[in-house]
Design a protein around this motif. Sequence first.
Motif, PDB file in Angstrom:
ATOM      1  N   UNK A 200       0.825  -1.211   0.000  1.00  0.00           N
ATOM      2  CA  UNK A 200       0.000   0.000   0.000  1.00  0.00           C
ATOM      3  C   UNK A 200       0.860   1.262   0.000  1.00  0.00           C
ATOM      4  N   UNK A 201       1.922   1.269   0.774  1.00  0.00           N
ATOM      5  CA  UNK A 201       2.807   2.430   0.823  1.00  0.00           C
ATOM      6  C   UNK A 201       3.483   2.657  -0.520  1.00  0.00           C
ATOM      7  N   UNK A 202       3.978   1.583  -1.138  1.00  0.00           N
ATOM      8  CA  UNK A 202       4.631   1.723  -2.442  1.00  0.00           C
ATOM      9  C   UNK A 202       3.627   2.212  -3.484  1.00  0.00           C
ATOM     10  N   UNK A 203       2.423   1.676  -3.458  1.00  0.00           N
ATOM     11  CA  UNK A 203       1.381   2.103  -4.396  1.00  0.00           C
ATOM     12  C   UNK A 203       1.053   3.582  -4.209  1.00  0.00           C
ATOM     13  N   UNK A 204       0.925   4.011  -2.956  1.00  0.00           N
ATOM     14  CA  UNK A 204       0.626   5.419  -2.678  1.00  0.00           C
ATOM     15  C   UNK A 204       1.804   6.333  -3.051  1.00  0.00           C
ATOM     16  N   UNK A 205       3.018   5.834  -2.851  1.00  0.00           N
ATOM     17  CA  UNK A 205       4.196   6.623  -3.235  1.00  0.00           C
ATOM     18  C   UNK A 205       4.218   6.850  -4.745  1.00  0.00           C
ATOM     19  N   UNK A 206       3.973   5.788  -5.513  1.00  0.00           N
ATOM     20  CA  UNK A 206       3.945   5.926  -6.974  1.00  0.00           C
ATOM     21  C   UNK A 206       2.815   6.838  -7.408  1.00  0.00           C
ATOM     22  N   UNK A 207       1.665   6.754  -6.752  1.00  0.00           N
ATOM     23  CA  UNK A 207       0.543   7.637  -7.084  1.00  0.00           C
ATOM     24  C   UNK A 207       0.904   9.092  -6.800  1.00  0.00           C
ATOM     25  N   UNK A 208       1.640   9.326  -5.719  1.00  0.00           N
ATOM     26  CA  UNK A 208       2.091  10.683  -5.394  1.00  0.00           C
ATOM     27  C   UNK A 208       3.039  11.195  -6.470  1.00  0.00           C
ATOM     28  N   UNK A 209       4.002  10.366  -6.872  1.00  0.00           N
ATOM     29  CA  UNK A 209       4.976  10.784  -7.884  1.00  0.00           C
ATOM     30  C   UNK A 209       4.355  10.912  -9.271  1.00  0.00           C
ATOM     31  N   UNK A 210       3.227  10.249  -9.514  1.00  0.00           N
ATOM     32  CA  UNK A 210       2.553  10.320 -10.814  1.00  0.00           C
ATOM     33  C   UNK A 210       1.617  11.524 -10.927  1.00  0.00           C
ATOM     34  N   UNK A 211       1.405  12.233  -9.830  1.00  0.00           N
ATOM     35  CA  UNK A 211       0.528  13.405  -9.872  1.00  0.00           C
ATOM     36  C   UNK A 211       1.102  14.452 -10.833  1.00  0.00           C
ATOM     37  N   UNK A 212       0.210  15.129 -11.521  1.00  0.00           N
ATOM     38  CA  UNK A 212       0.620  16.127 -12.506  1.00  0.00           C
ATOM     39  C   UNK A 212       1.475  17.238 -11.903  1.00  0.00           C
ATOM     40  N   UNK A 213       1.213  17.594 -10.636  1.00  0.00           N
ATOM     41  CA  UNK A 213       1.959  18.690 -10.011  1.00  0.00           C
ATOM     42  C   UNK A 213       3.201  18.230  -9.243  1.00  0.00           C
ATOM     43  N   UNK A 214       3.584  16.945  -9.365  1.00  0.00           N
ATOM     44  CA  UNK A 214       4.792  16.464  -8.685  1.00  0.00           C
ATOM     45  C   UNK A 214       6.020  17.007  -9.413  1.00  0.00           C
TER      46      UNK A 214
END
Length: 93
Positions: A48-62
């Motif tokens: 879950x943490x890895x999935x959320x980390x990738x989702x954070x880095x995939x955000x358009x404003x990252x």
Amino acid sequence: MQQAAFGEPLDDLIVDGLASDDSLARLSLQVKRQLTISAAISNIDFREIVTRAWATMAKEDFREDTNRVTLPLATSQKIWKWDIVNGALATAT
């Protein structure tokens, strides 16, 4: 704290600040007291943490040059910091 309702996948703590060039910098933290880091299918917390980390880095404003995604781990003896982007694990104490 708990920023999921505001579109932040790593939602335990979000810290915004200014980088040395005065651009916005963000630190996204998922804080845990204990965690087993493994690829085991049963290791739901880590996945879950890895999935959320990738989702954070995939955000358009990252912003890769200024934003950071980190998992601090605190035990009774030490505080650990895992930099999710480069996989570095270091002790903070």
